[in-house]
Design a protein around this motif. Structure first.
Motif, PDB file in Angstrom:
ATOM      1  N   TRP A  76       0.838  -1.199   0.000  1.00 57.81           N
ATOM      2  CA  TRP A  76       0.000   0.000   0.000  1.00 57.81           C
ATOM      3  C   TRP A  76       0.873   1.249   0.000  1.00 57.81           C
ATOM      4  O   TRP A  76       0.627   2.173  -0.768  1.00 57.81           O
ATOM      5  CB  TRP A  76      -0.941  -0.010   1.212  1.00 57.81           C
ATOM      6  CG  TRP A  76      -1.943   1.070   1.125  1.00 57.81           C
ATOM      7  CD1 TRP A  76      -3.103   1.059   0.416  1.00 57.81           C
ATOM      8  CD2 TRP A  76      -1.890   2.354   1.748  1.00 57.81           C
ATOM      9  NE1 TRP A  76      -3.769   2.241   0.569  1.00 57.81           N
ATOM     10  CE2 TRP A  76      -3.038   3.064   1.380  1.00 57.81           C
ATOM     11  CE3 TRP A  76      -0.969   2.970   2.588  1.00 57.81           C
ATOM     12  CZ2 TRP A  76      -3.296   4.350   1.819  1.00 57.81           C
ATOM     13  CZ3 TRP A  76      -1.222   4.246   3.023  1.00 57.81           C
ATOM     14  CH2 TRP A  76      -2.376   4.933   2.637  1.00 57.81           C
ATOM     15  N   PHE A  77       1.897   1.274   0.838  1.00 58.32           N
ATOM     16  CA  PHE A  77       2.754   2.457   0.879  1.00 58.32           C
ATOM     17  C   PHE A  77       3.602   2.594  -0.373  1.00 58.32           C
ATOM     18  O   PHE A  77       3.914   3.705  -0.794  1.00 58.32           O
ATOM     19  CB  PHE A  77       3.650   2.437   2.125  1.00 58.32           C
ATOM     20  CG  PHE A  77       2.971   3.020   3.319  1.00 58.32           C
ATOM     21  CD1 PHE A  77       2.926   4.381   3.515  1.00 58.32           C
ATOM     22  CD2 PHE A  77       2.353   2.205   4.238  1.00 58.32           C
ATOM     23  CE1 PHE A  77       2.278   4.928   4.598  1.00 58.32           C
ATOM     24  CE2 PHE A  77       1.706   2.728   5.333  1.00 58.32           C
ATOM     25  CZ  PHE A  77       1.681   4.100   5.519  1.00 58.32           C
ATOM     26  N   TYR A  78       3.984   1.492  -0.980  1.00 58.63           N
ATOM     27  CA  TYR A  78       4.815   1.581  -2.174  1.00 58.63           C
ATOM     28  C   TYR A  78       4.019   2.033  -3.398  1.00 58.63           C
ATOM     29  O   TYR A  78       4.505   2.841  -4.189  1.00 58.63           O
ATOM     30  CB  TYR A  78       5.473   0.234  -2.462  1.00 58.63           C
ATOM     31  CG  TYR A  78       6.402   0.287  -3.647  1.00 58.63           C
ATOM     32  CD1 TYR A  78       7.635   0.906  -3.553  1.00 58.63           C
ATOM     33  CD2 TYR A  78       6.027  -0.269  -4.871  1.00 58.63           C
ATOM     34  CE1 TYR A  78       8.490   0.962  -4.642  1.00 58.63           C
ATOM     35  CE2 TYR A  78       6.880  -0.218  -5.956  1.00 58.63           C
ATOM     36  CZ  TYR A  78       8.104   0.398  -5.839  1.00 58.63           C
ATOM     37  OH  TYR A  78       8.936   0.460  -6.907  1.00 58.63           O
ATOM     38  N   PHE A  79       2.779   1.528  -3.545  1.00 59.74           N
ATOM     39  CA  PHE A  79       2.003   1.852  -4.740  1.00 59.74           C
ATOM     40  C   PHE A  79       1.018   2.994  -4.539  1.00 59.74           C
ATOM     41  O   PHE A  79       0.898   3.871  -5.385  1.00 59.74           O
ATOM     42  CB  PHE A  79       1.239   0.608  -5.228  1.00 59.74           C
ATOM     43  CG  PHE A  79       2.125  -0.462  -5.761  1.00 59.74           C
ATOM     44  CD1 PHE A  79       2.887  -0.257  -6.890  1.00 59.74           C
ATOM     45  CD2 PHE A  79       2.209  -1.688  -5.127  1.00 59.74           C
ATOM     46  CE1 PHE A  79       3.721  -1.242  -7.384  1.00 59.74           C
ATOM     47  CE2 PHE A  79       3.036  -2.685  -5.607  1.00 59.74           C
ATOM     48  CZ  PHE A  79       3.790  -2.462  -6.741  1.00 59.74           C
ATOM     49  N   ALA A  80       0.299   3.011  -3.431  1.00 60.01           N
ATOM     50  CA  ALA A  80      -0.798   3.957  -3.278  1.00 60.01           C
ATOM     51  C   ALA A  80      -0.343   5.350  -2.856  1.00 60.01           C
ATOM     52  O   ALA A  80      -0.862   6.348  -3.358  1.00 60.01           O
ATOM     53  CB  ALA A  80      -1.819   3.420  -2.275  1.00 60.01           C
ATOM     54  N   VAL A  81       0.587   5.437  -1.931  1.00 58.33           N
ATOM     55  CA  VAL A  81       0.970   6.754  -1.418  1.00 58.33           C
ATOM     56  C   VAL A  81       1.585   7.650  -2.501  1.00 58.33           C
ATOM     57  O   VAL A  81       1.174   8.804  -2.643  1.00 58.33           O
ATOM     58  CB  VAL A  81       1.878   6.618  -0.180  1.00 58.33           C
ATOM     59  CG1 VAL A  81       2.447   7.946   0.235  1.00 58.33           C
ATOM     60  CG2 VAL A  81       1.103   5.991   0.964  1.00 58.33           C
ATOM     61  N   PRO A  82       2.544   7.176  -3.310  1.00 59.16           N
ATOM     62  CA  PRO A  82       3.032   8.052  -4.388  1.00 59.16           C
ATOM     63  C   PRO A  82       1.944   8.417  -5.394  1.00 59.16           C
ATOM     64  O   PRO A  82       1.912   9.540  -5.901  1.00 59.16           O
ATOM     65  CB  PRO A  82       4.135   7.229  -5.057  1.00 59.16           C
ATOM     66  CG  PRO A  82       4.570   6.273  -4.032  1.00 59.16           C
ATOM     67  CD  PRO A  82       3.359   5.957  -3.220  1.00 59.16           C
ATOM     68  N   PHE A  83       1.038   7.481  -5.672  1.00 57.23           N
ATOM     69  CA  PHE A  83      -0.051   7.776  -6.600  1.00 57.23           C
ATOM     70  C   PHE A  83      -0.977   8.858  -6.036  1.00 57.23           C
ATOM     71  O   PHE A  83      -1.350   9.796  -6.736  1.00 57.23           O
ATOM     72  CB  PHE A  83      -0.849   6.505  -6.888  1.00 57.23           C
ATOM     73  CG  PHE A  83      -2.039   6.720  -7.766  1.00 57.23           C
ATOM     74  CD1 PHE A  83      -1.887   6.944  -9.129  1.00 57.23           C
ATOM     75  CD2 PHE A  83      -3.316   6.733  -7.231  1.00 57.23           C
ATOM     76  CE1 PHE A  83      -2.984   7.157  -9.939  1.00 57.23           C
ATOM     77  CE2 PHE A  83      -4.418   6.948  -8.032  1.00 57.23           C
ATOM     78  CZ  PHE A  83      -4.249   7.161  -9.396  1.00 57.23           C
ATOM     79  N   VAL A  88      -2.875  14.450  -5.974  1.00 58.45           N
ATOM     80  CA  VAL A  88      -3.305  15.606  -5.182  1.00 58.45           C
ATOM     81  C   VAL A  88      -2.484  16.842  -5.511  1.00 58.45           C
ATOM     82  O   VAL A  88      -3.031  17.926  -5.723  1.00 58.45           O
ATOM     83  CB  VAL A  88      -3.228  15.281  -3.667  1.00 58.45           C
ATOM     84  CG1 VAL A  88      -3.399  16.530  -2.825  1.00 58.45           C
ATOM     85  CG2 VAL A  88      -4.269  14.250  -3.297  1.00 58.45           C
ATOM     86  N   THR A  89      -1.154  16.693  -5.559  1.00 61.03           N
ATOM     87  CA  THR A  89      -0.293  17.861  -5.756  1.00 61.03           C
ATOM     88  C   THR A  89       0.042  18.126  -7.213  1.00 61.03           C
ATOM     89  O   THR A  89       0.368  19.257  -7.564  1.00 61.03           O
ATOM     90  CB  THR A  89       1.026  17.691  -4.980  1.00 61.03           C
ATOM     91  OG1 THR A  89       1.735  16.581  -5.503  1.00 61.03           O
ATOM     92  CG2 THR A  89       0.765  17.518  -3.497  1.00 61.03           C
ATOM     93  N   GLY A  90       0.005  17.118  -8.057  1.00 59.46           N
ATOM     94  CA  GLY A  90       0.389  17.285  -9.451  1.00 59.46           C
ATOM     95  C   GLY A  90       1.882  17.163  -9.667  1.00 59.46           C
ATOM     96  O   GLY A  90       2.357  17.225 -10.790  1.00 59.46           O
ATOM     97  N   ASN A  91       2.643  17.020  -8.593  1.00 55.98           N
ATOM     98  CA  ASN A  91       4.101  16.879  -8.683  1.00 55.98           C
ATOM     99  C   ASN A  91       4.484  15.414  -8.515  1.00 55.98           C
ATOM    100  O   ASN A  91       3.842  14.680  -7.782  1.00 55.98           O
ATOM    101  CB  ASN A  91       4.795  17.698  -7.594  1.00 55.98           C
ATOM    102  CG  ASN A  91       4.479  19.171  -7.711  1.00 55.98           C
ATOM    103  OD1 ASN A  91       4.261  19.677  -8.796  1.00 55.98           O
ATOM    104  ND2 ASN A  91       4.464  19.851  -6.587  1.00 55.98           N
ATOM    105  N   TYR A  92       5.550  15.051  -9.182  1.00 55.53           N
ATOM    106  CA  TYR A  92       6.076  13.703  -9.010  1.00 55.53           C
ATOM    107  C   TYR A  92       7.054  13.695  -7.847  1.00 55.53           C
ATOM    108  O   TYR A  92       7.725  14.678  -7.574  1.00 55.53           O
ATOM    109  CB  TYR A  92       6.770  13.214 -10.285  1.00 55.53           C
ATOM    110  CG  TYR A  92       5.812  12.958 -11.402  1.00 55.53           C
ATOM    111  CD1 TYR A  92       5.018  11.812 -11.403  1.00 55.53           C
ATOM    112  CD2 TYR A  92       5.672  13.848 -12.451  1.00 55.53           C
ATOM    113  CE1 TYR A  92       4.126  11.571 -12.422  1.00 55.53           C
ATOM    114  CE2 TYR A  92       4.773  13.618 -13.470  1.00 55.53           C
ATOM    115  CZ  TYR A  92       4.005  12.482 -13.444  1.00 55.53           C
ATOM    116  OH  TYR A  92       3.101  12.251 -14.449  1.00 55.53           O
ATOM    117  N   LEU A  93       7.124  12.574  -7.177  1.00 56.38           N
ATOM    118  CA  LEU A  93       8.064  12.444  -6.065  1.00 56.38           C
ATOM    119  C   LEU A  93       9.479  12.335  -6.607  1.00 56.38           C
ATOM    120  O   LEU A  93       9.734  11.595  -7.555  1.00 56.38           O
ATOM    121  CB  LEU A  93       7.731  11.208  -5.231  1.00 56.38           C
ATOM    122  CG  LEU A  93       6.443  11.283  -4.421  1.00 56.38           C
ATOM    123  CD1 LEU A  93       6.124   9.925  -3.812  1.00 56.38           C
ATOM    124  CD2 LEU A  93       6.586  12.304  -3.318  1.00 56.38           C
TER     125      LEU A  93
END
Length: 133
Positions: A76-83, A88-93
């Motif tokens: 969940w943290f690997y796939f969902a949080v960056p997505f 939400v922000t429009g910026n990539y990590l």
């Protein structure tokens, strides 16, 4: 004896990669343990609090994270949080999401277990000793 020479040669060739992997593992373990102890101590104090809202929140957190499998939390943290962050922000990590997500996932899971350890330790102290302190 020939197999031993071959093994030592292979070990010598792969030593830098093994050391790099061990350093990443130590980063994750140390960071997650320190964060888990800090968050777990706060959760334990919340569980022992007389404020119902704090108590209920901490109890729900501990019950939730102790009942979810670790692999599910990691995924969940690997796939969902960056997505979610990107949507939400429009910026990539720009950070290493694999490393950060594993540290956060382990930290949150360890916090639930550490909170029970700290809470049980605090509750094991007799009331007379608490009053004397």
């Amino acid at each position: 004896m020939e197999w031993l020479t071959a093994f030592l040669n292979d070990l010598q060739l792969s030593a830098p990669a093994l050391w790099h992997g061990m350093s990443i593992t130590l980063k994750v373990v140390i960071s997650a343990t320190i964060g888990g102890i800090l968050i777990g101590t706060l959760l334990a104090l919340m569980r022992l609090s007389s404020f119902k809202v704090l108590n209920i929140f901490a109890q729900a957190y501990v019950n939730l994270f102790r009942s979810i499998p670790l692999l599910l939390v990691l995924m969940w943290f690997y796939f969902a949080v960056p997505f979610i962050y990107t949507s939400v922000t429009g910026n990539y990590l720009t950070i290493d999401t694999a490393l950060v997500s594993s540290i956060v996932a382990f930290m949150l899971l360890e916090a639930a277990y550490f909170s029970e350890i700290v809470r049980a330790g605090i509750q094991s102290i007799p009331k007379g000793q608490t009053a004397a302190a």
